[in-house]
Write a protein that holds these residues in place. Structure first.
Motif, mmCIF file in Angstrom:
data_model
loop_
_atom_site.group_PDB
_atom_site.id
_atom_site.type_symbol
_atom_site.label_atom_id
_atom_site.label_comp_id
_atom_site.label_asym_id
_atom_site.label_seq_id
_atom_site.Cartn_x
_atom_site.Cartn_y
_atom_site.Cartn_z
ATOM 1 N N UNK A 68 0.717 -1.369 0.147
ATOM 2 C CA UNK A 68 0.138 0.111 -0.226
ATOM 3 C C UNK A 68 1.062 1.417 0.040
ATOM 4 N N UNK A 69 0.552 1.998 -0.953
ATOM 5 C CA UNK A 69 1.571 3.391 -1.108
ATOM 6 C C UNK A 69 0.842 4.624 -0.702
ATOM 7 N N UNK A 70 -0.666 4.443 -0.628
ATOM 8 C CA UNK A 70 -1.201 5.642 -0.505
ATOM 9 C C UNK A 70 -2.597 5.299 0.057
ATOM 10 N N UNK A 84 -7.338 -3.277 8.217
ATOM 11 C CA UNK A 84 -7.087 -1.700 7.805
ATOM 12 C C UNK A 84 -5.589 -1.881 6.942
ATOM 13 N N UNK A 85 -5.928 -1.243 5.606
ATOM 14 C CA UNK A 85 -4.684 -1.064 4.677
ATOM 15 C C UNK A 85 -4.492 0.537 4.988
ATOM 16 N N UNK A 86 -3.083 0.847 4.981
ATOM 17 C CA UNK A 86 -2.585 2.302 5.027
ATOM 18 C C UNK A 86 -1.537 2.326 4.371
ATOM 19 N N UNK A 87 -0.844 3.448 4.123
ATOM 20 C CA UNK A 87 0.315 3.852 3.457
ATOM 21 C C UNK A 87 1.537 2.931 4.251
ATOM 22 N N UNK A 88 2.182 2.020 3.731
ATOM 23 C CA UNK A 88 3.371 1.248 4.281
ATOM 24 C C UNK A 88 2.854 -0.152 4.664
ATOM 25 N N UNK A 109 -7.541 4.747 -1.980
ATOM 26 C CA UNK A 109 -6.470 3.796 -1.447
ATOM 27 C C UNK A 109 -5.494 3.106 -2.906
ATOM 28 N N UNK A 110 -4.354 3.368 -2.913
ATOM 29 C CA UNK A 110 -3.497 2.757 -3.848
ATOM 30 C C UNK A 110 -2.473 1.823 -3.498
ATOM 31 N N UNK A 111 -2.425 0.673 -4.090
ATOM 32 C CA UNK A 111 -1.597 -0.287 -3.938
ATOM 33 C C UNK A 111 -0.791 -1.054 -4.952
ATOM 34 N N UNK A 112 0.365 -1.336 -4.844
ATOM 35 C CA UNK A 112 1.023 -2.195 -5.844
ATOM 36 C C UNK A 112 0.767 -3.590 -5.767
#
Length: 140
Positions: A68-70, A84-88, A109-112
Motif C-alpha cells: 500500500x502506497x497511499x 485496515x490498509x494504509x500507506x506502508x 487507496x493505492x497499492x502495488x
C-alpha cells in the motif's frame, strides 16, 4: 489524473478503468510489469481505488503481495475480520485464499500488486462484495 508523492511529483500514470466484472466503484489499473517481461512468472500493477472502490471476491493460484502506497482501505479474507490498509502496509496473501481489497468509504487507496502466475492465470474472480458486506467493514 495521476498519482503523486508528497512533493506532487508523478509516480505512475493512473492507468485504465478496471473491468466492471472484477471491481465495484471507480478503480484504475496500471500495469507496471507484464508477464511477458518476466518469463510468465508474475505481473506487477498499480491499482488505484477511489473512495468506495473495491475488488470482487477472488483467489490467486500461487498468491499475491500488496504494497500500500497511499490512502486507507481494507483487506478481508472470507470468514475473517477485515484488516485496515494504509500507506506502508504489506499483505502477503496465500494461494487460493478467497479475499477482497479496496478503499474505505471515505478515502482512496493505492497499492502495488505483485501477482504470481500458474498455467497462464493470476486470478480467479468470484462474486461482488455486497453492499451489506462492505458497509459492515466500514463500521470499524
Amino acid at each position: 489524473m495521476e498519482i503523486t508523492d508528497s512533493e506532487n511529483e508523478t509516480i505512475f500514470p493512473l492507468g485504465n478503468r478496471g473491468p466492471e466484472n472484477w471491481f465495484s466503484g471507480e478503480v484504475h489499473v496500471q500495469t507496471l510489469v507484464s508477464p511477458e517481461q518476466i518469463e510468465g512468472l508474475y505481473t506487477v500493477g498499480q491499482v488505484t481505488f477511489s473512495a468506495g472502490g473495491r475488488t470482487y471476491w477472488h483467489t490467486h493460484p500461487i498468491g499475491q503481495v500488496l504494497l500500500v502506497i497511499e490512502g486507507k482501505g481494507w483487506y478481508q479474507e472470507r470468514g475473517k475480520p477485515a484488516q485496515v490498509l494504509q500507506k506502508g502496509t504489506v499483505v502477503a496473501i496465500p494461494k487460493e485464499v478467497e479475499h477482497w481489497h479496496g478503499a474505505s468509504a471515505e478515502h482512496k487507496m493505492v497499492h502495488i500488486a505483485v501477482s504470481n502466475i500458474a498455467d497462464g492465470n493470476s486470478v480467479t474472480w468470484k462474486t461482488p462484495v455486497t453492499g451489506e458486506e462492505y458497509a459492515e467493514v466500514n463500521k470499524q
